[in-house]
Design an enzyme around this catalytic site. Structure first.
Site, PDB file in Angstrom:
ATOM      1  N   CYS A 151       3.184   4.685   4.814  1.00 13.39           N
ATOM      2  CA  CYS A 151       2.737   3.847   5.918  1.00 13.39           C
ATOM      3  C   CYS A 151       3.692   2.687   6.190  1.00 13.39           C
ATOM      4  O   CYS A 151       3.989   2.383   7.343  1.00 13.39           O
ATOM      5  CB  CYS A 151       1.333   3.320   5.620  1.00 13.39           C
ATOM      6  SG  CYS A 151       0.135   4.646   5.328  1.00 13.39           S
TER       7      CYS A 151
ATOM      8  N   GLY B 139       0.826  -1.193   0.000  1.00 11.98           N
ATOM      9  CA  GLY B 139       0.000   0.000   0.000  1.00 11.98           C
ATOM     10  C   GLY B 139       0.861   1.242   0.000  1.00 11.98           C
ATOM     11  O   GLY B 139       1.978   1.245  -0.515  1.00 11.98           O
ATOM     12  N   CYS B 140       0.374   2.281   0.598  1.00 16.21           N
ATOM     13  CA  CYS B 140       1.054   3.571   0.657  1.00 16.21           C
ATOM     14  C   CYS B 140       2.450   3.417   1.260  1.00 16.21           C
ATOM     15  O   CYS B 140       2.600   2.898   2.359  1.00 16.21           O
ATOM     16  CB  CYS B 140       0.222   4.524   1.507  1.00 16.21           C
ATOM     17  SG  CYS B 140       1.048   6.053   1.944  1.00 16.21           S
ATOM     18  N   PHE B 141       3.457   3.906   0.558  1.00 17.15           N
ATOM     19  CA  PHE B 141       4.813   3.734   1.076  1.00 17.15           C
ATOM     20  C   PHE B 141       5.086   4.578   2.305  1.00 17.15           C
ATOM     21  O   PHE B 141       5.959   4.248   3.097  1.00 17.15           O
ATOM     22  CB  PHE B 141       5.892   3.903   0.019  1.00 17.15           C
ATOM     23  CG  PHE B 141       5.860   5.132  -0.860  1.00 17.15           C
ATOM     24  CD1 PHE B 141       5.434   6.375  -0.433  1.00 17.15           C
ATOM     25  CD2 PHE B 141       6.305   5.020  -2.169  1.00 17.15           C
ATOM     26  CE1 PHE B 141       5.439   7.483  -1.261  1.00 17.15           C
ATOM     27  CE2 PHE B 141       6.337   6.118  -3.016  1.00 17.15           C
ATOM     28  CZ  PHE B 141       5.888   7.356  -2.556  1.00 17.15           C
TER      29      PHE B 141
END
Length: 175
Positions: free
Chosen positions: A13, A9-11
């Protein structure tokens, strides 16, 4: 030192999570898995480049094993969501582990088997690569330590991931 490349997912995070681990000396956000050269955040966000937002983790295998990194990965993101993590939707947010030198496949497969025990739904994490790595723009690096703690998206998503990390891997955290 060794490297692992993980897309969950979002890097922003995933970078926040893996930066907390003892034995991890660097976590770099970037792009991997697409055919283009030197993609930008704006391009990758369209979902049309084939790249995933990912992190490249530099770690000391004498302190933390690749298997431990994979276990943290599978606990701190949802490996059952195809091409998404929470509200982030698109192939750029896929769950994937990228081979660095091709020797990691058996360990990744074993980690997927371990992760299956914790999920009722099928694991959709892919094993990809090796592939060229493209560092994200400077403003994405160490985002949580700076701007991220003033970003409402990060404040909603990252603290629960860090709580999972502390609950399941307290003995693996830095000092």
């Amino acid at each position: 030192m060794a490297e692992a490349i993980l897309a969950g997912g979002c890097f922003w995070c995933t970078e926040a999570v893996f930066g907390q681990l003892a034995g991890v000396s660097k976590v770099e956000s970037g792009y991997i898995g697409g055919p283009g050269v030197a993609p930008t955040y704006k391009q990758v966000c369209t979902g049309t480049t084939g790249h995933a937002e990912a992190i490249r983790v530099t770690y000391d295998p004498a302190t933390i094993s690749y298997a431990d990194l994979l276990d943290v990965f599978f606990v701190t993101h949802n490996p059952t969501q195809l091409n998404r993590q929470g509200g982030d939707v698109g192939t750029q947010y896929r769950s994937a582990v990228f081979l660095v030198d091709g020797t990691e496949r058996a360990e990744i497969e074993a980690a997927i088997v371990r992760a299956k025990a914790d999920h009722a739904e099928p694991i959709v994490t892919t094993i990809e690569g090796p592939a060229p790595w493209w560092p994200a723009e400077d403003y994405h690096q160490e985002y949580w330590q700076g701007e991220g703690q003033r970003n409402s998206y990060c404040m909603a998503v990252i603290p629960p991931k860090l709580a999972k990390l502390r609950k399941g891997f307290a003995e693996r955290l830095k000092g």
